[in-house]
Design a protein around this motif. Structure first.
Motif, PDB file in Angstrom:
ATOM      1  N   PRO A   1       0.854  -1.191   0.000  1.00 54.81           N
ATOM      2  CA  PRO A   1       0.000   0.000   0.000  1.00 54.81           C
ATOM      3  C   PRO A   1       0.891   1.242   0.000  1.00 54.81           C
ATOM      4  O   PRO A   1       1.784   1.365   0.841  1.00 54.81           O
ATOM      5  N   THR A   2       0.657   2.158  -0.940  1.00 51.86           N
ATOM      6  CA  THR A   2       1.567   3.289  -1.079  1.00 51.86           C
ATOM      7  C   THR A   2       0.948   4.652  -0.779  1.00 51.86           C
ATOM      8  O   THR A   2       1.658   5.561  -0.365  1.00 51.86           O
ATOM      9  N   THR A   3      -0.339   4.814  -1.005  1.00 49.80           N
ATOM     10  CA  THR A   3      -1.019   6.043  -0.584  1.00 49.80           C
ATOM     11  C   THR A   3      -2.394   5.667  -0.053  1.00 49.80           C
ATOM     12  O   THR A   3      -2.971   4.635  -0.425  1.00 49.80           O
ATOM     13  N   ILE A   4      -2.920   6.528   0.821  1.00 53.87           N
ATOM     14  CA  ILE A   4      -4.258   6.300   1.368  1.00 53.87           C
ATOM     15  C   ILE A   4      -4.970   7.648   1.463  1.00 53.87           C
ATOM     16  O   ILE A   4      -4.382   8.647   1.870  1.00 53.87           O
ATOM     17  N   LYS A   5      -6.214   7.664   1.012  1.00 57.70           N
ATOM     18  CA  LYS A   5      -7.015   8.877   1.036  1.00 57.70           C
ATOM     19  C   LYS A   5      -8.399   8.521   1.568  1.00 57.70           C
ATOM     20  O   LYS A   5      -9.078   7.652   1.003  1.00 57.70           O
ATOM     21  N   GLY A   6      -8.821   9.197   2.636  1.00 53.43           N
ATOM     22  CA  GLY A   6     -10.132   8.901   3.176  1.00 53.43           C
ATOM     23  C   GLY A   6     -10.715  10.083   3.907  1.00 53.43           C
ATOM     24  O   GLY A   6      -9.992  10.879   4.520  1.00 53.43           O
ATOM     25  N   GLY A   7     -12.010  10.182   3.835  1.00 54.96           N
ATOM     26  CA  GLY A   7     -12.704  11.196   4.618  1.00 54.96           C
ATOM     27  C   GLY A   7     -12.961  12.474   3.871  1.00 54.96           C
ATOM     28  O   GLY A   7     -12.292  12.806   2.889  1.00 54.96           O
ATOM     29  N   GLU A   8     -13.969  13.216   4.369  1.00 52.63           N
ATOM     30  CA  GLU A   8     -14.400  14.446   3.735  1.00 52.63           C
ATOM     31  C   GLU A   8     -14.303  15.657   4.688  1.00 52.63           C
ATOM     32  O   GLU A   8     -14.124  16.777   4.246  1.00 52.63           O
ATOM     33  N   TRP A   9     -14.443  15.397   5.991  1.00 52.79           N
ATOM     34  CA  TRP A   9     -14.424  16.502   6.964  1.00 52.79           C
ATOM     35  C   TRP A   9     -14.066  15.925   8.325  1.00 52.79           C
ATOM     36  O   TRP A   9     -14.405  14.787   8.638  1.00 52.79           O
ATOM     37  N   TRP A  10     -13.385  16.726   9.114  1.00 56.24           N
ATOM     38  CA  TRP A  10     -12.791  16.171  10.338  1.00 56.24           C
ATOM     39  C   TRP A  10     -13.807  15.800  11.414  1.00 56.24           C
ATOM     40  O   TRP A  10     -13.472  15.079  12.353  1.00 56.24           O
ATOM     41  N   VAL A  11     -15.049  16.222  11.274  1.00 57.40           N
ATOM     42  CA  VAL A  11     -16.071  15.794  12.229  1.00 57.40           C
ATOM     43  C   VAL A  11     -17.156  14.970  11.547  1.00 57.40           C
ATOM     44  O   VAL A  11     -18.298  14.920  11.992  1.00 57.40           O
ATOM     45  N   THR A  12     -16.787  14.301  10.446  1.00 59.90           N
ATOM     46  CA  THR A  12     -17.737  13.456   9.719  1.00 59.90           C
ATOM     47  C   THR A  12     -17.148  12.063   9.559  1.00 59.90           C
ATOM     48  O   THR A  12     -15.976  11.912   9.198  1.00 59.90           O
ATOM     49  N   TYR A  13     -17.951  11.044   9.843  1.00 60.35           N
ATOM     50  CA  TYR A  13     -17.503   9.686   9.537  1.00 60.35           C
ATOM     51  C   TYR A  13     -17.175   9.596   8.047  1.00 60.35           C
ATOM     52  O   TYR A  13     -17.990  10.009   7.213  1.00 60.35           O
ATOM     53  N   PRO A  14     -16.004   9.086   7.693  1.00 66.28           N
ATOM     54  CA  PRO A  14     -15.602   9.082   6.274  1.00 66.28           C
ATOM     55  C   PRO A  14     -16.486   8.176   5.431  1.00 66.28           C
ATOM     56  O   PRO A  14     -16.762   7.031   5.799  1.00 66.28           O
ATOM     57  N   ALA A  15     -16.896   8.710   4.284  1.00 67.71           N
ATOM     58  CA  ALA A  15     -17.779   7.961   3.390  1.00 67.71           C
ATOM     59  C   ALA A  15     -17.020   7.031   2.460  1.00 67.71           C
ATOM     60  O   ALA A  15     -17.624   6.143   1.849  1.00 67.71           O
ATOM     61  N   SER A  16     -15.713   7.212   2.327  1.00 67.44           N
ATOM     62  CA  SER A  16     -14.934   6.315   1.493  1.00 67.44           C
ATOM     63  C   SER A  16     -13.467   6.404   1.891  1.00 67.44           C
ATOM     64  O   SER A  16     -13.038   7.383   2.509  1.00 67.44           O
ATOM     65  N   CYS A  17     -12.734   5.380   1.504  1.00 66.99           N
ATOM     66  CA  CYS A  17     -11.294   5.348   1.742  1.00 66.99           C
ATOM     67  C   CYS A  17     -10.641   4.621   0.569  1.00 66.99           C
ATOM     68  O   CYS A  17     -11.056   3.507   0.216  1.00 66.99           O
ATOM     69  N   GLU A  18      -9.645   5.259  -0.029  1.00 73.32           N
ATOM     70  CA  GLU A  18      -8.944   4.678  -1.174  1.00 73.32           C
ATOM     71  C   GLU A  18      -7.503   4.377  -0.803  1.00 73.32           C
ATOM     72  O   GLU A  18      -6.825   5.201  -0.189  1.00 73.32           O
ATOM     73  N   VAL A  19      -7.050   3.203  -1.208  1.00 69.64           N
ATOM     74  CA  VAL A  19      -5.662   2.808  -0.974  1.00 69.64           C
ATOM     75  C   VAL A  19      -5.041   2.439  -2.306  1.00 69.64           C
ATOM     76  O   VAL A  19      -5.557   1.565  -3.022  1.00 69.64           O
ATOM     77  N   ALA A  20      -3.947   3.112  -2.672  1.00 71.47           N
ATOM     78  CA  ALA A  20      -3.211   2.762  -3.888  1.00 71.47           C
ATOM     79  C   ALA A  20      -2.268   1.613  -3.585  1.00 71.47           C
ATOM     80  O   ALA A  20      -1.661   1.535  -2.504  1.00 71.47           O
ATOM     81  N   LEU A  21      -2.141   0.708  -4.546  1.00 71.90           N
ATOM     82  CA  LEU A  21      -1.333  -0.496  -4.360  1.00 71.90           C
ATOM     83  C   LEU A  21      -0.253  -0.584  -5.436  1.00 71.90           C
ATOM     84  O   LEU A  21      -0.513  -0.338  -6.616  1.00 71.90           O
ATOM     85  N   ASP A  22       0.937  -0.936  -5.006  1.00 70.98           N
ATOM     86  CA  ASP A  22       2.019  -1.274  -5.929  1.00 70.98           C
ATOM     87  C   ASP A  22       2.279  -2.768  -5.763  1.00 70.98           C
ATOM     88  O   ASP A  22       2.715  -3.220  -4.698  1.00 70.98           O
ATOM     89  N   VAL A  23       1.997  -3.524  -6.806  1.00 65.69           N
ATOM     90  CA  VAL A  23       2.127  -4.976  -6.767  1.00 65.69           C
ATOM     91  C   VAL A  23       3.256  -5.391  -7.702  1.00 65.69           C
ATOM     92  O   VAL A  23       3.275  -4.996  -8.872  1.00 65.69           O
ATOM     93  N   THR A  24       4.185  -6.165  -7.188  1.00 66.37           N
ATOM     94  CA  THR A  24       5.237  -6.731  -8.033  1.00 66.37           C
ATOM     95  C   THR A  24       5.068  -8.244  -8.050  1.00 66.37           C
ATOM     96  O   THR A  24       4.812  -8.863  -7.013  1.00 66.37           O
ATOM     97  N   TYR A  25       5.224  -8.824  -9.248  1.00 65.34           N
ATOM     98  CA  TYR A  25       4.981 -10.263  -9.364  1.00 65.34           C
ATOM     99  C   TYR A  25       6.020 -10.918 -10.261  1.00 65.34           C
ATOM    100  O   TYR A  25       6.681 -10.251 -11.071  1.00 65.34           O
ATOM    101  N   LEU A  26       6.191 -12.208 -10.110  1.00 58.14           N
ATOM    102  CA  LEU A  26       7.238 -12.960 -10.783  1.00 58.14           C
ATOM    103  C   LEU A  26       6.768 -13.480 -12.140  1.00 58.14           C
ATOM    104  O   LEU A  26       5.559 -13.622 -12.378  1.00 58.14           O
ATOM    105  N   PRO A  27       7.716 -13.821 -13.009  1.00 61.24           N
ATOM    106  CA  PRO A  27       7.326 -14.416 -14.296  1.00 61.24           C
ATOM    107  C   PRO A  27       6.431 -15.638 -14.139  1.00 61.24           C
ATOM    108  O   PRO A  27       5.512 -15.840 -14.935  1.00 61.24           O
TER     109      PRO A  27
END
Length: 445
Positions: free
Chosen positions: A278-304
């Motif tokens: 996981p390389t970045t995370i973005k969540g929430g809309e306002w500091w006194v509001t339960y966040p409606a979404s959360c996004e996590v960017a992924l860097d995946v490395t895999y073998l042949p």
């Protein structure tokens, strides 16, 4: 003197020119774009500069700008990607021909990563400077030094009147630091050879394998509500904290990464285990509001070995999505609102057998210039994979030192540099490999 001795002596004679050429290339701002619509910088000017030198040395040069839709269909690039202001270059020095003569391609990317924060550099990153046997500047190591070495090799051979048995090609491309679009476009344009060398920084080791890369985002849904009030029951409209609901997803990804690392089927003698980071995370809309979404960017490395039949990551994507789905099975909200995956950049893994003639030629050439080359794998990715997987051109990497004395990398860093001795050694190794690889293959005993 032998032909080999003449060539090595000519490269020594051209050391100052090799340094100047690298510095000239650094002077073109070719910082990689971060999005398809980002305007071009100095890419076209650099390509024309290189084209002029290669034409003067006797090459037939084609500088071409791919059109949207020209790229081979693949998961590497976004559909309709354009190249306005970002041309590609292919130069050909024709060989003498004859039965069994082999063509050799030198491929290098002209784009560089951002030099920011520029204020932290000791000198201007786009005005190369020699200090203590090193040439400093953005791209010196990754990989304008390697491109300069390839160009000087071609010029040295031409100046000596040496025509190789097989064709020698030089392909300079854009966008490697983003998604490999330039080499992909070159493959679509018809660039092919019997073998290719990508002079990326490798400490003069021979890199024969590399992991694939998969980029994506996982989005976890929540439901907004006032954070200073009890959330209530989600089944009757209560708020749901998307950030907290992301925790089981992250745990599932970590566990899958650990399983991959422990699985003997995923062991590779030259490559690190596959990974999910996981390389970045973005969540929430306002500091006194339960966040409606959360996004996590992924860097995946895999073998042949994890690639599907086409060399891509469909099985890897399936394994990741299944692991997350199973981890969410006991959570009512996540079962009703499953995390959503969006996959974008995908770069294929590749491997060239250690017995390939190119690997043998590069090992011998690096040894001949005083190095002790190892066969290695690349934890990240290079354009050699596109050439190998999609271009029908087995490609490996060899180039200058990429590490400081303390082991930290020189590429992508503040005060990036290349050792001048490495710059010369890389040119010599490429020249010897060209003499070897373009000759007719020896008959089997």
């Amino acid at each position: 003197m032998t032909t080999t001795s003449h060539v090595l002596a000519e490269i020594d004679r051209r050391t100052d020119d090799l340094i100047r050429l690298t510095a000239d290339l650094v002077g073109f701002d070719t910082t990689v774009r971060g999005a398809a619509a980002e305007p071009a910088r100095d890419e076209a000017d650099l390509q024309e500069y290189v084209a002029g030198r290669l034409r003067a040395a006797g090459a037939t040069v084609d500088v071409f700008t791919p059109k949207p839709g020209d790229l081979p269909v693949s998961p590497q690039t976004p559909p309709g990607l354009g190249f306005d202001g970002r041309p590609q270059l292919i130069a050909r020095f024709p060989g003498t021909g004859g039965a069994g003569a082999r063509s050799l391609l030198f491929n290098g990317h002209i784009d560089v990563v951002s030099a920011e924060p520029r204020r932290e550099w000791t000198s201007d990153p786009f005005r190369a400077e020699v200090r203590d046997g090193r040439l400093y500047g953005r791209g010196t190591c990754d990989m304008k030094g390697g491109i300069a070495a390839a160009v000087v090799v071609a010029e040295a051979l031409a100046a000596l009147g040496i025509r190789l048995p097989g064709d020698l090609l030089i392909n300079t491309v854009t966008d490697e630091e983003w998604n490999g679009a330039g080499t992909l476009a070159s493959v679509g344009y018809g660039v092919r050879a019997d073998a290719a060398v990508v002079p990326e920084p490798t400490d003069l080791d021979v890199v024969v394998a590399q992991r694939g890369i998969l980029g994506g985002t996982v989005t976890v849904a929540g439901r907004p509500g006032h954070a200073e009030y009890p959330p209530g029951d989600w089944r009757t409209g209560g708020a749901v904290n998307a950030i907290e609901k992301t925790m089981p997803v992250l745990t599932a990804l970590r566990r899958l990464r650990e399983q991959w690392a422990e699985d003997p089927a995923h062991a590779h003698p030259l490559l690190p285990p596959p990974a999910i980071v996981p390389t970045t995370i973005k969540g929430g809309e306002w500091w006194v509001t339960y966040p409606a979404s959360c996004e996590v960017a992924l860097d995946v490395t895999y073998l042949p070995v994890q690639a599907d039949g086409g060399g891509w990551a469909s099985r890897v994507r399936h394994d990741i999505e299944r692991a997350v789905r199973e981890a969410c099975a006991d959570d009512g909200w996540l079962t009703a609102n499953p995390p959503r995956f969006t996959w974008d950049t995908e770069l294929p893994p590749a491997e060239v057998p250690s017995t390939h003639p190119l690997v043998r030629a590069l090992t011998a050439s690096a040894t001949a210039v005083g190095r002790t080359p190892r066969l290695l794998g690349e934890p990240s990715w290079t354009d050699a994979a596109t050439l190998t997987r999609l271009g029908g051109t087995p490609a490996v990497c060899i180039g200058p030192t990429a590490t400081r004395p303390d082991g930290s990398p020189t590429l992508h860093t503040i005060d990036e540099y290349i050792e001048i001795s490495d710059l010369v050694a890389t040119a010599k190794a490429l020249a010897l490999a060209a003499l070897d690889m373009t000759a007719p293959a020896a008959a089997a005993p």
